[in-house]
Write an enzyme that holds these catalytic residues in place. Sequence first.
Site, PDB file in Angstrom:
ATOM      1  N   ALA A  65     -37.789  15.417   0.766  1.00  0.00           N
ATOM      2  CA  ALA A  65     -36.803  16.501   0.904  1.00  0.00           C
ATOM      3  C   ALA A  65     -37.467  17.861   0.751  1.00  0.00           C
ATOM      4  O   ALA A  65     -37.224  18.786   1.535  1.00  0.00           O
ATOM      5  CB  ALA A  65     -35.694  16.327  -0.128  1.00  0.00           C
ATOM      6  N   SER A 101     -44.721  18.248  -9.158  1.00  0.00           N
ATOM      7  CA  SER A 101     -45.491  17.759 -10.281  1.00  0.00           C
ATOM      8  C   SER A 101     -46.095  16.404  -9.932  1.00  0.00           C
ATOM      9  O   SER A 101     -45.368  15.432  -9.747  1.00  0.00           O
ATOM     10  CB  SER A 101     -44.564  17.642 -11.496  1.00  0.00           C
ATOM     11  OG  SER A 101     -45.121  16.785 -12.441  1.00  0.00           O
ATOM     12  N   ILE A 121     -40.415   9.507  -5.155  1.00  0.00           N
ATOM     13  CA  ILE A 121     -39.816   8.173  -5.139  1.00  0.00           C
ATOM     14  C   ILE A 121     -40.631   7.220  -4.251  1.00  0.00           C
ATOM     15  O   ILE A 121     -40.695   6.027  -4.499  1.00  0.00           O
ATOM     16  CB  ILE A 121     -38.337   8.240  -4.731  1.00  0.00           C
ATOM     17  CG1 ILE A 121     -37.673   6.890  -4.942  1.00  0.00           C
ATOM     18  CG2 ILE A 121     -38.154   8.682  -3.297  1.00  0.00           C
ATOM     19  CD1 ILE A 121     -36.214   6.972  -5.188  1.00  0.00           C
ATOM     20  N   ALA A 130     -37.400   4.295   7.068  1.00  0.00           N
ATOM     21  CA  ALA A 130     -36.716   4.112   8.354  1.00  0.00           C
ATOM     22  C   ALA A 130     -35.833   5.322   8.623  1.00  0.00           C
ATOM     23  O   ALA A 130     -35.257   5.906   7.697  1.00  0.00           O
ATOM     24  CB  ALA A 130     -35.860   2.847   8.316  1.00  0.00           C
ATOM     25  N   LYS A 152     -38.374   2.663  16.471  1.00  0.00           N
ATOM     26  CA  LYS A 152     -37.192   1.908  16.029  1.00  0.00           C
ATOM     27  C   LYS A 152     -36.081   2.079  17.058  1.00  0.00           C
ATOM     28  O   LYS A 152     -35.699   3.211  17.368  1.00  0.00           O
ATOM     29  CB  LYS A 152     -36.753   2.437  14.648  1.00  0.00           C
ATOM     30  CG  LYS A 152     -35.435   1.866  14.156  1.00  0.00           C
ATOM     31  CD  LYS A 152     -35.059   2.418  12.791  1.00  0.00           C
ATOM     32  CE  LYS A 152     -33.642   2.032  12.418  1.00  0.00           C
ATOM     33  NZ  LYS A 152     -33.173   2.670  11.185  1.00  0.00           N
ATOM     34  N   VAL A 162     -34.952  26.189 -16.890  1.00  0.00           N
ATOM     35  CA  VAL A 162     -34.341  26.938 -15.791  1.00  0.00           C
ATOM     36  C   VAL A 162     -33.633  28.125 -16.431  1.00  0.00           C
ATOM     37  O   VAL A 162     -32.788  27.958 -17.315  1.00  0.00           O
ATOM     38  CB  VAL A 162     -33.343  26.053 -15.014  1.00  0.00           C
ATOM     39  CG1 VAL A 162     -32.711  26.844 -13.870  1.00  0.00           C
ATOM     40  CG2 VAL A 162     -34.036  24.801 -14.488  1.00  0.00           C
ATOM     41  N   LEU A 168     -32.307  13.528  -2.809  1.00  0.00           N
ATOM     42  CA  LEU A 168     -31.693  12.706  -3.855  1.00  0.00           C
ATOM     43  C   LEU A 168     -30.990  13.565  -4.900  1.00  0.00           C
ATOM     44  O   LEU A 168     -30.069  13.096  -5.573  1.00  0.00           O
ATOM     45  CB  LEU A 168     -32.766  11.834  -4.502  1.00  0.00           C
ATOM     46  CG  LEU A 168     -33.491  10.890  -3.514  1.00  0.00           C
ATOM     47  CD1 LEU A 168     -34.654  10.174  -4.194  1.00  0.00           C
ATOM     48  CD2 LEU A 168     -32.531   9.883  -2.905  1.00  0.00           C
ATOM     49  N   THR A 227     -29.935   6.699   6.259  1.00  0.00           N
ATOM     50  CA  THR A 227     -29.280   7.995   6.442  1.00  0.00           C
ATOM     51  C   THR A 227     -29.766   9.101   5.499  1.00  0.00           C
ATOM     52  O   THR A 227     -29.400  10.262   5.694  1.00  0.00           O
ATOM     53  CB  THR A 227     -27.757   7.835   6.265  1.00  0.00           C
ATOM     54  OG1 THR A 227     -27.519   6.967   5.158  1.00  0.00           O
ATOM     55  CG2 THR A 227     -27.138   7.266   7.507  1.00  0.00           C
TER      56      THR A 227
HETATM   57  P1  FAD Z   1     -38.280  12.491  -4.708  1.00  0.00           P
HETATM   58  O1  FAD Z   1     -39.139  11.753  -3.773  1.00  0.00           O
HETATM   59  O2  FAD Z   1     -37.903  11.819  -5.991  1.00  0.00           O
HETATM   60  O3  FAD Z   1     -39.041  13.849  -5.042  1.00  0.00           O
HETATM   61  C1  FAD Z   1     -38.706  14.632  -6.159  1.00  0.00           C
HETATM   62  C2  FAD Z   1     -39.768  15.699  -6.341  1.00  0.00           C
HETATM   63  O4  FAD Z   1     -39.381  16.533  -7.410  1.00  0.00           O
HETATM   64  C3  FAD Z   1     -41.148  15.160  -6.676  1.00  0.00           C
HETATM   65  O5  FAD Z   1     -42.136  15.908  -6.005  1.00  0.00           O
HETATM   66  C4  FAD Z   1     -41.264  15.415  -8.173  1.00  0.00           C
HETATM   67  O6  FAD Z   1     -42.590  15.570  -8.592  1.00  0.00           O
HETATM   68  C5  FAD Z   1     -40.477  16.705  -8.268  1.00  0.00           C
HETATM   69  N1  FAD Z   1     -39.992  16.977  -9.626  1.00  0.00           N
HETATM   70  C6  FAD Z   1     -39.040  16.301 -10.315  1.00  0.00           C
HETATM   71  N2  FAD Z   1     -38.884  16.864 -11.541  1.00  0.00           N
HETATM   72  C7  FAD Z   1     -39.743  17.899 -11.596  1.00  0.00           C
HETATM   73  C8  FAD Z   1     -40.085  18.855 -12.598  1.00  0.00           C
HETATM   74  N3  FAD Z   1     -39.508  18.827 -13.800  1.00  0.00           N
HETATM   75  N4  FAD Z   1     -41.025  19.761 -12.298  1.00  0.00           N
HETATM   76  C9  FAD Z   1     -41.655  19.806 -11.095  1.00  0.00           C
HETATM   77  N5  FAD Z   1     -41.368  18.932 -10.118  1.00  0.00           N
HETATM   78  C10 FAD Z   1     -40.444  17.987 -10.379  1.00  0.00           C
HETATM   79  N6  FAD Z   1     -34.158   7.275   3.196  1.00  0.00           N
HETATM   80  C11 FAD Z   1     -34.209   7.098   4.527  1.00  0.00           C
HETATM   81  O7  FAD Z   1     -33.903   8.021   5.269  1.00  0.00           O
HETATM   82  N7  FAD Z   1     -34.616   5.904   5.036  1.00  0.00           N
HETATM   83  C12 FAD Z   1     -34.905   4.838   4.268  1.00  0.00           C
HETATM   84  O8  FAD Z   1     -35.285   3.782   4.781  1.00  0.00           O
HETATM   85  C13 FAD Z   1     -34.779   4.983   2.868  1.00  0.00           C
HETATM   86  N8  FAD Z   1     -35.017   3.937   2.021  1.00  0.00           N
HETATM   87  C14 FAD Z   1     -34.807   4.109   0.691  1.00  0.00           C
HETATM   88  C15 FAD Z   1     -34.885   3.010  -0.175  1.00  0.00           C
HETATM   89  C16 FAD Z   1     -34.580   3.147  -1.522  1.00  0.00           C
HETATM   90  C17 FAD Z   1     -34.609   1.958  -2.431  1.00  0.00           C
HETATM   91  C18 FAD Z   1     -34.255   4.417  -2.052  1.00  0.00           C
HETATM   92  C19 FAD Z   1     -33.966   4.588  -3.515  1.00  0.00           C
HETATM   93  C20 FAD Z   1     -34.206   5.516  -1.207  1.00  0.00           C
HETATM   94  C21 FAD Z   1     -34.442   5.366   0.161  1.00  0.00           C
HETATM   95  N9  FAD Z   1     -34.324   6.446   1.021  1.00  0.00           N
HETATM   96  C22 FAD Z   1     -34.411   6.251   2.364  1.00  0.00           C
HETATM   97  C23 FAD Z   1     -34.096   7.768   0.495  1.00  0.00           C
HETATM   98  C24 FAD Z   1     -35.385   8.564   0.510  1.00  0.00           C
HETATM   99  O9  FAD Z   1     -36.372   7.925  -0.252  1.00  0.00           O
HETATM  100  C25 FAD Z   1     -35.135   9.947  -0.076  1.00  0.00           C
HETATM  101  O10 FAD Z   1     -33.994  10.503   0.489  1.00  0.00           O
HETATM  102  C26 FAD Z   1     -36.260  10.860   0.252  1.00  0.00           C
HETATM  103  O11 FAD Z   1     -37.475  10.287  -0.101  1.00  0.00           O
HETATM  104  C27 FAD Z   1     -36.097  12.168  -0.429  1.00  0.00           C
HETATM  105  O12 FAD Z   1     -36.416  12.077  -1.778  1.00  0.00           O
HETATM  106  P2  FAD Z   1     -36.492  13.424  -2.594  1.00  0.00           P
HETATM  107  O13 FAD Z   1     -37.559  14.256  -1.991  1.00  0.00           O
HETATM  108  O14 FAD Z   1     -35.134  13.987  -2.695  1.00  0.00           O
HETATM  109  O15 FAD Z   1     -36.883  12.959  -4.064  1.00  0.00           O
END
Ligand code: FAD
Length: 506
Positions: free
Chosen positions: A18, A42, A48, A53, A81, A191, A336, A347
Amino acid sequence: MTDPQALRSIAIIGGGTAGWMTAAALARVLGKDAITITLVESEEIGTIGVGEATIPPILGFNALLGIDENDFVRATQGTFKLGIEFVDWRRPGTRYFHPFGTYGMDFGAVPFEGLWHRLRQDGGGEPLEAYSICAAAAHADRFTRPVPGGNTPLSHIGYAYHFDAGLYARFLRGHAEAMGVVRREGRVTDVVLRPEDGFIAAVALADGSRIEADLFVDCSGFRGLLIAEALGEGFEDWGHWLPNDRAVAVPSANQGPPTPYTRSTAKPAGWQWRIPLQHRTGNGHVYASAHLSDDEAAATLLAGLDGEALAEPRFLRFRTGRRSAFWSRNCVALGLASGFMEPLESTSIHLVQAGIARLLEMMPTRRFAAADIRRYNRLMIAEYESIRDFIILHFHLTERDDTPYWDHLRTMAVPETLAERMAIYRATGRVFREADDLFSKTSWLAVMHGQGLQAEGHDPLADAMPRDMAAARLARIATVTRSALGHMPRHEEFIARHCRAAVPRR
Ligand code: FAD
């Protein structure tokens, strides 16, 4: 003249998919002269690391960034896909395909599905998948990009990608940094809110430094460091409709060439994904902890792999639902941090993209007009809810009665919006896309029919066409769909020709 209240700085908190999607898109559109974009992440906390996909709108996102598709697929060990194969969902032993693209074509105001239901109801026509080039190509392991403009099924190919989530974030980071985004390594520990209005003034890092900005984008993952922990936005829980709250994931060795589709197999208390990449296969078992222990879930996953496991299984916990508001004061939550629905229809990455698109559409000034924020939240809530309904449909419309998990899902009350769609389909076979719905008629038809919902009648508009003409037109569509396959290379040949990735070092 530049608006004196224009944003001067944006801080993105989080460097997962994201965060880097947001950074790359904002830098591309806003440029680096008038605005600074800083991303804080960090390494100690990490990302995650799942999310492999996608769905076809991602092509629009790549186009916005000016990404060359072959470079992108190569850099992410990607594959193509054409849709999702659902195995054992209606009941054990059944399978159906949810294709991208379209089924056949509408004839003026007469919808394809109206004609198809009419023919099937008097014993004619072919199975639905015969009219979809994506379903036919997936079954034959074939792929090509759509041929623009032609009057052939090849112009109706819809596709997306499978890729390695870690490599995707790295690829986007390269783009974003090249466009001037500044990356800061560090852990946000506090914050700081402005006392006068509660807007975010700055985030404080563990090393004692502070990052100030006009707009903050919370991409910090499930905990929602800014939107929830600092600004106190609540969470609307959808666990009563979507009770899965755990996943266990493991990569496995490829057995043969990668298929151009995702497979989703229903299990006694959840479902299992199989996502083929060039260098490995991604697998995961999504399940409800109220019905299955972690050990049982891992054992089911490992027993259902095609090839040898390449790592130890990794467990993930999640909560299904959405933030009460996605945009609050000067903070927009994406990824997330904004909410989560299980990855059944891939999605989540799309929702990040949709949020970015709407943010660009309503790019604020430092005045942060309340009407912009209201509109953003209203549109994003509608998008979340329509995806939610579509996902619930898969679980609810089942004949499975082999476990308490499926008994609960089959018999539960569903949202009113979904109940209405199912009632309309049952009576007339009609499917429709409402307002900004992400999923098209093809998707609703594929899943309603595939999960066993029987249409008792058909759209009266279909009776406007003589029966013989309807039969001939649909027969022609099925014939040209089959013959179009002859013009498509095998998926692995297409990859070898255009975008073969390097073999990774172990
Ligand atoms: P994260 O990857 O968790 O990133 C969070 C970031 O915030 C990291 O860089 C972390 O270091 C940083 N952070 C957190 N706290 C701090 C702090 N205190 N200080 C500094 N930095 C911090 N989506 C799809 O579209 N297709 C799929 O097939 C799919 N499969 C999935 C399967 C599973 C089981 C899950 C749980 C999710 C899946 N997703 C899928 C969703 C997808 O993984 C996420 O939407 C996407 O990776 C975005 O994650 P994110 O960047 O929001 O969060």
